[in-house]
Design a protein around this motif. Structure first.
Motif, PDB file in Angstrom:
ATOM      1  N   SER A 207     -20.976   5.244 -38.199  1.00  0.00           N
ATOM      2  CA  SER A 207     -22.408   5.538 -38.057  1.00  0.00           C
ATOM      3  C   SER A 207     -22.892   5.273 -36.634  1.00  0.00           C
ATOM      4  O   SER A 207     -23.923   5.798 -36.214  1.00  0.00           O
ATOM      5  CB  SER A 207     -23.223   4.696 -39.045  1.00  0.00           C
ATOM      6  OG  SER A 207     -23.081   3.312 -38.776  1.00  0.00           O
ATOM      7  N   SER A 210     -23.823   7.967 -33.924  1.00  0.00           N
ATOM      8  CA  SER A 210     -25.139   8.617 -33.884  1.00  0.00           C
ATOM      9  C   SER A 210     -25.862   8.325 -32.574  1.00  0.00           C
ATOM     10  O   SER A 210     -26.731   9.096 -32.154  1.00  0.00           O
ATOM     11  CB  SER A 210     -25.996   8.157 -35.067  1.00  0.00           C
ATOM     12  OG  SER A 210     -26.245   6.767 -35.017  1.00  0.00           O
ATOM     13  N   THR A 218     -25.737   9.496 -40.311  1.00  0.00           N
ATOM     14  CA  THR A 218     -26.820   8.682 -39.766  1.00  0.00           C
ATOM     15  C   THR A 218     -27.693   9.477 -38.800  1.00  0.00           C
ATOM     16  O   THR A 218     -28.930   9.394 -38.848  1.00  0.00           O
ATOM     17  CB  THR A 218     -26.247   7.445 -39.044  1.00  0.00           C
ATOM     18  OG1 THR A 218     -25.441   6.699 -39.963  1.00  0.00           O
ATOM     19  CG2 THR A 218     -27.362   6.555 -38.524  1.00  0.00           C
ATOM     20  N   GLN A 219     -27.066  10.241 -37.916  1.00  0.00           N
ATOM     21  CA  GLN A 219     -27.837  11.008 -36.936  1.00  0.00           C
ATOM     22  C   GLN A 219     -28.702  12.071 -37.607  1.00  0.00           C
ATOM     23  O   GLN A 219     -29.875  12.242 -37.260  1.00  0.00           O
ATOM     24  CB  GLN A 219     -26.894  11.657 -35.920  1.00  0.00           C
ATOM     25  CG  GLN A 219     -27.577  12.558 -34.894  1.00  0.00           C
ATOM     26  CD  GLN A 219     -28.546  11.805 -33.992  1.00  0.00           C
ATOM     27  OE1 GLN A 219     -28.576  10.588 -33.990  1.00  0.00           O
ATOM     28  NE2 GLN A 219     -29.342  12.552 -33.236  1.00  0.00           N
ATOM     29  N   LYS A 222     -31.625  10.348 -39.119  1.00  0.00           N
ATOM     30  CA  LYS A 222     -32.648   9.992 -38.123  1.00  0.00           C
ATOM     31  C   LYS A 222     -33.497  11.207 -37.745  1.00  0.00           C
ATOM     32  O   LYS A 222     -34.726  11.127 -37.673  1.00  0.00           O
ATOM     33  CB  LYS A 222     -31.983   9.413 -36.876  1.00  0.00           C
ATOM     34  CG  LYS A 222     -31.405   8.027 -37.066  1.00  0.00           C
ATOM     35  CD  LYS A 222     -30.441   7.657 -35.964  1.00  0.00           C
ATOM     36  CE  LYS A 222     -31.072   7.700 -34.593  1.00  0.00           C
ATOM     37  NZ  LYS A 222     -30.118   7.308 -33.533  1.00  0.00           N
ATOM     38  N   ALA A 225     -35.711  12.233 -40.821  1.00  0.00           N
ATOM     39  CA  ALA A 225     -36.831  11.314 -41.032  1.00  0.00           C
ATOM     40  C   ALA A 225     -37.894  11.471 -39.949  1.00  0.00           C
ATOM     41  O   ALA A 225     -39.096  11.366 -40.217  1.00  0.00           O
ATOM     42  CB  ALA A 225     -36.327   9.877 -41.073  1.00  0.00           C
ATOM     43  N   ALA A 226     -37.464  11.739 -38.719  1.00  0.00           N
ATOM     44  CA  ALA A 226     -38.418  11.940 -37.632  1.00  0.00           C
ATOM     45  C   ALA A 226     -39.218  13.216 -37.815  1.00  0.00           C
ATOM     46  O   ALA A 226     -40.349  13.332 -37.321  1.00  0.00           O
ATOM     47  CB  ALA A 226     -37.691  11.970 -36.297  1.00  0.00           C
ATOM     48  N   TYR A 231     -39.340   8.406 -44.576  1.00  0.00           N
ATOM     49  CA  TYR A 231     -38.272   7.468 -44.262  1.00  0.00           C
ATOM     50  C   TYR A 231     -37.650   6.858 -45.513  1.00  0.00           C
ATOM     51  O   TYR A 231     -36.430   6.650 -45.567  1.00  0.00           O
ATOM     52  CB  TYR A 231     -38.802   6.360 -43.342  1.00  0.00           C
ATOM     53  CG  TYR A 231     -39.245   6.865 -41.992  1.00  0.00           C
ATOM     54  CD1 TYR A 231     -38.322   7.067 -40.979  1.00  0.00           C
ATOM     55  CD2 TYR A 231     -40.576   7.157 -41.734  1.00  0.00           C
ATOM     56  CE1 TYR A 231     -38.706   7.530 -39.731  1.00  0.00           C
ATOM     57  CE2 TYR A 231     -40.983   7.635 -40.498  1.00  0.00           C
ATOM     58  CZ  TYR A 231     -40.045   7.822 -39.494  1.00  0.00           C
ATOM     59  OH  TYR A 231     -40.434   8.306 -38.270  1.00  0.00           O
ATOM     60  N   THR A 234     -35.369   9.540 -47.164  1.00  0.00           N
ATOM     61  CA  THR A 234     -34.257   9.918 -46.280  1.00  0.00           C
ATOM     62  C   THR A 234     -33.206   8.825 -46.199  1.00  0.00           C
ATOM     63  O   THR A 234     -32.009   9.083 -46.384  1.00  0.00           O
ATOM     64  CB  THR A 234     -34.782  10.230 -44.871  1.00  0.00           C
ATOM     65  OG1 THR A 234     -35.721  11.307 -44.938  1.00  0.00           O
ATOM     66  CG2 THR A 234     -33.631  10.621 -43.954  1.00  0.00           C
ATOM     67  N   TYR A 235     -33.646   7.600 -45.952  1.00  0.00           N
ATOM     68  CA  TYR A 235     -32.663   6.532 -45.796  1.00  0.00           C
ATOM     69  C   TYR A 235     -32.103   6.058 -47.136  1.00  0.00           C
ATOM     70  O   TYR A 235     -31.031   5.439 -47.162  1.00  0.00           O
ATOM     71  CB  TYR A 235     -33.259   5.384 -44.985  1.00  0.00           C
ATOM     72  CG  TYR A 235     -33.392   5.743 -43.527  1.00  0.00           C
ATOM     73  CD1 TYR A 235     -32.259   5.996 -42.753  1.00  0.00           C
ATOM     74  CD2 TYR A 235     -34.633   5.879 -42.915  1.00  0.00           C
ATOM     75  CE1 TYR A 235     -32.362   6.354 -41.425  1.00  0.00           C
ATOM     76  CE2 TYR A 235     -34.745   6.242 -41.578  1.00  0.00           C
ATOM     77  CZ  TYR A 235     -33.608   6.479 -40.843  1.00  0.00           C
ATOM     78  OH  TYR A 235     -33.696   6.848 -39.531  1.00  0.00           O
TER      79      TYR A 235
END
Length: 265
Positions: A207, A210, A218-219, A222, A225-226, A231, A234-235
Motif C-alpha cells: 500500500s 500509493s 490504496t491510491q 484516496k 474519496a477525494a 471517506y 471508501t475506506y
C-alpha cells in the motif's frame, strides 16, 4: 488451525466464523447501497496492481534473500561481511524510506549510468520517466524484504543438524546435492511459517506504493474519496479488500505448511 495447549486437538476457528460473518454483512449492505457499489467497482481495479507488485516483489526478494543467506554462511569472509552489511543496513531502514530513496535517487542514478554507457557503445539513451514508478516500487520492496527473508533462510539452514551434513558428505554428495536432498527438506519446516508471514506483510506494505501514484488499492481509494467525499464507505471497501487478501492467503499458507509437515516429517 492452532492446537489447544496440552492437546493435539485444534481450536474451533471462531475467529474465522466471525470474519466470514462480518464480511457477509458488509457485502449484504454494499449490495443495497449504490455508493458502496460505485466505490467497489473502482477499487477492484487496484487489486490487480496490488497482487502484481506483491507477487513479483516477493519472488525477487526470496531469490535475493536466498543468495544473501548462502553468502552469509559462506567459507569466504568477504562474502559473509558483504551479506551482513547489506542485511543490517536494509533492515535498519523503514520500507517507506527505501521506497522513496530507490524512486528518486537510485532510479535516476541508474538511468544516468545507462545513458553514459549507451553513449559510448552506440545505444539509444533512455529518459528517467521511462523507468516507471511501478517497477521502482517493486525494486524497493525487493531490496527491503530481501534483508528480512535472508535471515529466515539463514535460520532455516542453520536449524539442520551438522551431523546430517557430515553424513551427506561421507556419502559423497556434492554441495548442491547436500542442499537439495538433505538441508532444504529439513530446513523448509522452519522456513515456511516466517516466510509466509513476510508474504502477508508485503501485501500490506504494498500500500506504500500509493505515495508514488501507483494505482493500487490504496491510491485508487484516496483518489475516489477525494472525489466523492465519502471517506467512510471508501475506506471500508479498502480495508475489506486488504482483509480478504490477507486472510485468504493466511489460510492457504497454513494448509501449505500442514502439507509440508506431512511431506517432510
Amino acid at each position: 488451525m492452532t492446537p489447544r495447549p496440552g492437546t493435539d486437538k485444534p481450536d474451533f476457528p471462531w475467529w474465522l466464523i466471525a470474519i466470514v460473518a462480518f464480511t457477509g454483512l458488509f457485502i449484504f449492505q454494499a449490495l443495497d447501497d449504490p455508493i458502496y457499489q460505485q466505490v467497489s467497482v473502482k477499487l477492484i481495479k487496484g487489486v490487480k496492481i496490488t497482487v502484481f507488485v506483491t507477487l513479483v516483489g516477493f519472488f525477487l526478494a526470496s531469490v535475493l534473500g536466498l543468495l544473501l543467506a548462502v553468502a552469509s554462511l559462506s567459507r569466504y569472509q568477504i562474502l559473509r561481511q558483504i551479506a551482513r552489511f547489506y542485511t543490517e543496513v536494509l533492515r535498519g531502514l523503514p520500507i517507506l524510506v527505501i521506497l522513496l530513496y530507490v524512486s528518486f535517487v537510485v532510479a535516476p542514478g541508474l538511468v544516468q549510468g545507462w545513458n553514459y554507457i549507451a553513449e559510448h557503445i552506440g545505444l539509444d539513451p533512455i529518459r528517467t520517466r521511462d523507468f516507471t514508478f511501478l517497477w521502482r516500487a517493486i525494486i524497493a520492496l525487493t531490496l527491503g524484504y530481501s534483508a528480512f527473508i535472508s535471515e529466515v533462510f539463514r535460520a532455516g539452514i542453520l536449524s539442520v543438524e551438522e551431523g546430517q551434513v557430515e553424513a551427506a558428505k561421507a556419502m559423497g554428495l556434492n554441495g548442491w546435492q547436500r542442499f537439495r536432498l538433505v538441508v532444504f527438506p529439513q530446513a523448509i519446516r522452519t522456513i515456511m511459517p516466517p516466510l509466509g508471514n513476510d508474504f502477508i506483510a508485503m501485501i500490506k506494505d504494498s500500500s506504500l506504493v500509493s505515495v508514488l501514484g501507483v494505482l493500487d488499492i490504496t491510491q485508487i481509494g484516496k483518489v475516489t474519496a477525494a472525489g466523492n467525499f465519502r471517506y467512510f464507505e471508501t475506506y471500508n471497501v479498502v480495508a475489506m479488500l486488504y482483509l480478504t487478501l490477507t486472510v485468504t492467503l493466511s489460510l492457504l499458507l497454513r494448509k501449505l505448511e500442514t502439507k509440508m509437515r506431512g511431506k517432510y516429517p
